[in-house]
Scaffold this motif. Sequence first.
Motif, PDB file in Angstrom:
ATOM      1  N   TRP A   6      81.354   5.778  38.398  1.00  0.00           N
ATOM      2  CA  TRP A   6      80.053   6.386  37.929  1.00  0.00           C
ATOM      3  C   TRP A   6      79.901   7.844  37.945  1.00  0.00           C
ATOM      4  O   TRP A   6      79.719   8.417  36.947  1.00  0.00           O
ATOM      5  CB  TRP A   6      78.633   5.981  38.510  1.00  0.00           C
ATOM      6  N   ALA A   7      80.854   8.419  38.910  1.00  0.00           N
ATOM      7  CA  ALA A   7      80.633   9.942  39.118  1.00  0.00           C
ATOM      8  C   ALA A   7      81.447  10.427  37.876  1.00  0.00           C
ATOM      9  O   ALA A   7      81.245  11.751  37.854  1.00  0.00           O
ATOM     10  CB  ALA A   7      81.309  10.357  40.427  1.00  0.00           C
ATOM     11  N   GLU A   8      82.482   9.716  37.345  1.00  0.00           N
ATOM     12  CA  GLU A   8      83.392  10.272  36.299  1.00  0.00           C
ATOM     13  C   GLU A   8      82.965   9.782  35.048  1.00  0.00           C
ATOM     14  O   GLU A   8      83.426  10.296  33.975  1.00  0.00           O
ATOM     15  CB  GLU A   8      84.597   9.720  36.623  1.00  0.00           C
ATOM     16  N   LEU A   9      81.497   9.101  35.057  1.00  0.00           N
ATOM     17  CA  LEU A   9      81.344   8.611  33.751  1.00  0.00           C
ATOM     18  C   LEU A   9      79.766   9.139  33.111  1.00  0.00           C
ATOM     19  O   LEU A   9      79.390   8.740  32.074  1.00  0.00           O
ATOM     20  CB  LEU A   9      81.196   7.091  33.782  1.00  0.00           C
ATOM     21  N   VAL A  10      79.334   9.936  33.882  1.00  0.00           N
ATOM     22  CA  VAL A  10      78.000  10.666  33.505  1.00  0.00           C
ATOM     23  C   VAL A  10      78.432  12.080  33.275  1.00  0.00           C
ATOM     24  O   VAL A  10      78.931  12.857  34.160  1.00  0.00           O
ATOM     25  CB  VAL A  10      77.066  10.691  34.642  1.00  0.00           C
ATOM     26  N   ASP A  11      77.926  12.722  32.074  1.00  0.00           N
ATOM     27  CA  ASP A  11      78.098  14.265  31.770  1.00  0.00           C
ATOM     28  C   ASP A  11      77.246  14.910  32.394  1.00  0.00           C
ATOM     29  O   ASP A  11      75.847  14.433  32.223  1.00  0.00           O
ATOM     30  CB  ASP A  11      78.110  14.058  30.068  1.00  0.00           C
ATOM     31  N   PRO A  12      77.475  15.978  32.764  1.00  0.00           N
ATOM     32  CA  PRO A  12      76.074  17.094  33.580  1.00  0.00           C
ATOM     33  C   PRO A  12      75.345  17.352  32.543  1.00  0.00           C
ATOM     34  O   PRO A  12      74.150  17.392  32.934  1.00  0.00           O
ATOM     35  CB  PRO A  12      77.413  18.370  33.855  1.00  0.00           C
ATOM     36  N   ALA A  13      75.569  17.788  31.167  1.00  0.00           N
ATOM     37  CA  ALA A  13      74.437  18.015  30.384  1.00  0.00           C
ATOM     38  C   ALA A  13      73.388  16.888  30.248  1.00  0.00           C
ATOM     39  O   ALA A  13      72.305  16.973  30.180  1.00  0.00           O
ATOM     40  CB  ALA A  13      74.968  18.643  29.175  1.00  0.00           C
ATOM     41  N   ALA A  14      74.370  15.709  29.975  1.00  0.00           N
ATOM     42  CA  ALA A  14      73.362  14.537  29.708  1.00  0.00           C
ATOM     43  C   ALA A  14      72.285  14.217  30.975  1.00  0.00           C
ATOM     44  O   ALA A  14      71.504  13.767  30.796  1.00  0.00           O
ATOM     45  CB  ALA A  14      74.273  13.388  29.454  1.00  0.00           C
ATOM     46  N   GLU A  15      73.118  14.428  32.125  1.00  0.00           N
ATOM     47  CA  GLU A  15      72.283  14.076  33.376  1.00  0.00           C
ATOM     48  C   GLU A  15      70.963  14.987  33.388  1.00  0.00           C
ATOM     49  O   GLU A  15      70.061  14.464  33.895  1.00  0.00           O
ATOM     50  CB  GLU A  15      73.204  14.303  34.536  1.00  0.00           C
ATOM     51  N   LYS A  16      71.230  16.340  33.070  1.00  0.00           N
ATOM     52  CA  LYS A  16      70.076  17.442  32.919  1.00  0.00           C
ATOM     53  C   LYS A  16      69.051  16.731  32.290  1.00  0.00           C
ATOM     54  O   LYS A  16      67.818  16.731  32.380  1.00  0.00           O
ATOM     55  CB  LYS A  16      70.641  18.503  32.624  1.00  0.00           C
ATOM     56  N   LEU A  17      69.474  16.025  30.994  1.00  0.00           N
ATOM     57  CA  LEU A  17      68.405  15.711  29.896  1.00  0.00           C
ATOM     58  C   LEU A  17      67.722  14.523  30.578  1.00  0.00           C
ATOM     59  O   LEU A  17      66.628  14.260  30.301  1.00  0.00           O
ATOM     60  CB  LEU A  17      68.957  15.318  28.611  1.00  0.00           C
ATOM     61  N   LEU A  18      68.294  13.784  31.307  1.00  0.00           N
ATOM     62  CA  LEU A  18      67.992  12.420  31.725  1.00  0.00           C
ATOM     63  C   LEU A  18      66.918  12.469  32.935  1.00  0.00           C
ATOM     64  O   LEU A  18      66.062  11.913  33.096  1.00  0.00           O
ATOM     65  CB  LEU A  18      69.030  11.532  31.946  1.00  0.00           C
ATOM     66  N   ALA A  19      67.343  13.587  33.794  1.00  0.00           N
ATOM     67  CA  ALA A  19      66.533  13.809  34.988  1.00  0.00           C
ATOM     68  C   ALA A  19      64.842  13.803  35.029  1.00  0.00           C
ATOM     69  O   ALA A  19      64.326  12.987  35.626  1.00  0.00           O
ATOM     70  CB  ALA A  19      66.843  15.158  35.783  1.00  0.00           C
ATOM     71  N   PRO A  20      64.547  14.642  33.949  1.00  0.00           N
ATOM     72  CA  PRO A  20      62.878  14.521  33.941  1.00  0.00           C
ATOM     73  C   PRO A  20      62.118  13.324  33.434  1.00  0.00           C
ATOM     74  O   PRO A  20      61.134  13.060  33.739  1.00  0.00           O
ATOM     75  CB  PRO A  20      62.804  15.703  32.715  1.00  0.00           C
ATOM     76  N   THR A  21      63.010  12.445  33.017  1.00  0.00           N
ATOM     77  CA  THR A  21      62.667  11.227  32.340  1.00  0.00           C
ATOM     78  C   THR A  21      62.477   9.967  33.767  1.00  0.00           C
ATOM     79  O   THR A  21      61.959   8.965  33.547  1.00  0.00           O
ATOM     80  CB  THR A  21      63.352  10.425  31.400  1.00  0.00           C
ATOM     81  N   GLY A  22      62.810  10.573  35.068  1.00  0.00           N
ATOM     82  CA  GLY A  22      62.622   9.583  35.964  1.00  0.00           C
ATOM     83  C   GLY A  22      63.993   8.594  36.141  1.00  0.00           C
ATOM     84  O   GLY A  22      64.337   7.777  37.044  1.00  0.00           O
ATOM     85  N   TRP A  23      65.202   8.793  35.214  1.00  0.00           N
ATOM     86  CA  TRP A  23      66.287   8.125  35.276  1.00  0.00           C
ATOM     87  C   TRP A  23      66.896   8.297  36.692  1.00  0.00           C
ATOM     88  O   TRP A  23      66.980   9.384  37.375  1.00  0.00           O
ATOM     89  CB  TRP A  23      67.259   8.656  34.450  1.00  0.00           C
ATOM     90  N   VAL A  24      67.275   7.290  37.230  1.00  0.00           N
ATOM     91  CA  VAL A  24      67.732   7.211  38.416  1.00  0.00           C
ATOM     92  C   VAL A  24      69.533   7.102  38.207  1.00  0.00           C
ATOM     93  O   VAL A  24      70.133   5.939  37.722  1.00  0.00           O
ATOM     94  CB  VAL A  24      67.438   6.150  39.377  1.00  0.00           C
ATOM     95  N   LYS A  25      70.197   8.044  38.596  1.00  0.00           N
ATOM     96  CA  LYS A  25      71.946   8.053  38.747  1.00  0.00           C
ATOM     97  C   LYS A  25      72.332   7.020  39.558  1.00  0.00           C
ATOM     98  O   LYS A  25      72.027   6.764  40.689  1.00  0.00           O
ATOM     99  CB  LYS A  25      72.273   9.335  38.948  1.00  0.00           C
ATOM    100  N   PRO A  26      73.074   6.061  39.033  1.00  0.00           N
ATOM    101  CA  PRO A  26      73.950   4.791  39.620  1.00  0.00           C
ATOM    102  C   PRO A  26      74.781   5.614  40.927  1.00  0.00           C
ATOM    103  O   PRO A  26      75.177   6.761  40.845  1.00  0.00           O
ATOM    104  CB  PRO A  26      74.917   4.239  38.630  1.00  0.00           C
ATOM    105  N   ASP A  27      75.148   4.793  41.664  1.00  0.00           N
ATOM    106  CA  ASP A  27      75.779   5.036  42.895  1.00  0.00           C
ATOM    107  C   ASP A  27      77.380   5.602  42.348  1.00  0.00           C
ATOM    108  O   ASP A  27      78.041   4.852  41.716  1.00  0.00           O
ATOM    109  CB  ASP A  27      76.169   3.979  43.735  1.00  0.00           C
ATOM    110  N   GLY A  28      77.591   6.663  42.511  1.00  0.00           N
ATOM    111  CA  GLY A  28      78.673   7.542  42.017  1.00  0.00           C
ATOM    112  C   GLY A  28      80.054   6.867  42.388  1.00  0.00           C
ATOM    113  O   GLY A  28      81.148   6.704  41.927  1.00  0.00           O
ATOM    114  N   ALA A  29      79.986   6.079  43.299  1.00  0.00           N
ATOM    115  CA  ALA A  29      81.121   5.674  44.003  1.00  0.00           C
ATOM    116  C   ALA A  29      81.637   4.321  43.397  1.00  0.00           C
ATOM    117  O   ALA A  29      82.866   3.674  43.588  1.00  0.00           O
ATOM    118  CB  ALA A  29      81.472   5.444  45.663  1.00  0.00           C
ATOM    119  N   THR A  30      80.630   3.764  42.799  1.00  0.00           N
ATOM    120  CA  THR A  30      81.013   2.214  42.091  1.00  0.00           C
ATOM    121  C   THR A  30      81.285   2.341  40.800  1.00  0.00           C
ATOM    122  O   THR A  30      81.178   3.342  40.130  1.00  0.00           O
ATOM    123  CB  THR A  30      79.762   1.358  42.113  1.00  0.00           C
TER     124      THR A  30
END
Length: 454
Positions: free
Chosen positions: A58-82
């Motif tokens: 997961w740590a390699e599959l989430v784009d940084p700009a996308a993560e910033k967009l998702l953060a205010p929505t309450g989205w929970v980032k999956p465990d980066g090691a899985t």
Amino acid sequence: MTVPSTGVPTVVIGAGPIGLAAAAHLVERGIEPLILEAGDSAGNAVREWSHVRLFSAWAELVDPAAEKLLAPTGWVKPDGATCPTGGDWAERYLQPLADTLGDTVRFGARVTGVSRLGRDRVVDADREQQPFTVHIQNADGTEERITARAVIDASGTWSTPSPIGGDGLTALGELAASDRVSYRVPDLKDPAVRARYEGRRTAVIGSGASAFTALAYLADLAKDVPNTHAVWILRRGISGSTFGGGEADQLPARGALGLAAKAAVHDGYADAVTGFRTTAVERSGEQLVLVAEDGRRLDPVDEVIVLTGFRPDLSFVEELRLGLDDRLQAPVELAPLIDPNVHSCGTVYPHGVSELSHPEKDIYLVGMKSYGRAPTFLAMTGYEQVRSIAAALAGDQEAAAERVELTLPDTGVCGGAGLFDDPGATKADSEGGCCAAPTTLQIGIGAPATSGGC
């Protein structure tokens, strides 16, 4: 420097991982995106292999700009090691990202053509001053034309798998045998798909991660269902690099795939046929016989799974002036960096707008499509591509040209395709190289090995 919205959007073709990341970076730069997706959901192609687990975490599959967009929505980032499955990636990241982008994503909108307003590819006059025209066919069959200030083609290559033929063309009889030929890794948890392969002899053609996955799946099925067997067909020989980096791979799950394929052969669930370049598929009753260029004929099989890679669909951008490498069909500046004849996974340098530009200004092929026929693409490479392009479209040339630190995991071995007709191939193989003389073999029968990893 941020360029304000002009009311004319930048069109992104495809709502897959790289297309959605492109939109996120455009939004971050204050540029209006319009994402056109032929399917009815985000990650439409990814969902077609939802049963397959990625070898990236997961740590390699989430784009940084996308993560910033998702953060205010309450989205929970999956465990980066899985390591997620394709279905996980689509449901837990791609669809939420598309939902966050809202009306900038249009589903059921298939792009059928891109050109310059009033200019086919021949016309020079005022060409760069004209906006792009994008022709669309909607899901209800209606057609429309929209204008765009720039076009980012992230449509991928999933819809155009390569055929059986060793010469890159459809093998004789391949189309006629389409009821027994598949170009996808089978989902053996689906009862209907499982019934197609259980108790049968299946040829798997290919030498990459998808072929490894199919072989591992069929081996697991063979453990449960007698008379289930695979025939693994390689166009090259078997060497120390055939099965990837194994335990030396910096992506452990990718290494585990190669080890699982090796176990399938070693444990007797698959035979390996090497140096076999298919030229024909013939019917033998209810079965199929594969014929090689050198005249060899394999014992009949019931099914064929073709996993020989993909190629870009360039039909809808043929009115644009693209600069593509004549071998890989990748942008000419990018091609030398990704040529599978000389590069392994992980030796591709970070690249962006400079390497992805074409004679036609402001058209970019990104993601898998940018790699043409090269097979070594990783999602984080695509994320860096669209970051650079968005910066360039915003007029921030300094950021566009920056080389962000991007370390790509290596296999620990030579991963290049090699030259199958190299006269030194046999010698190279004995020294751990990429090629070997044609042969047919079955490697021992032993207790089935357990597999791990993501």
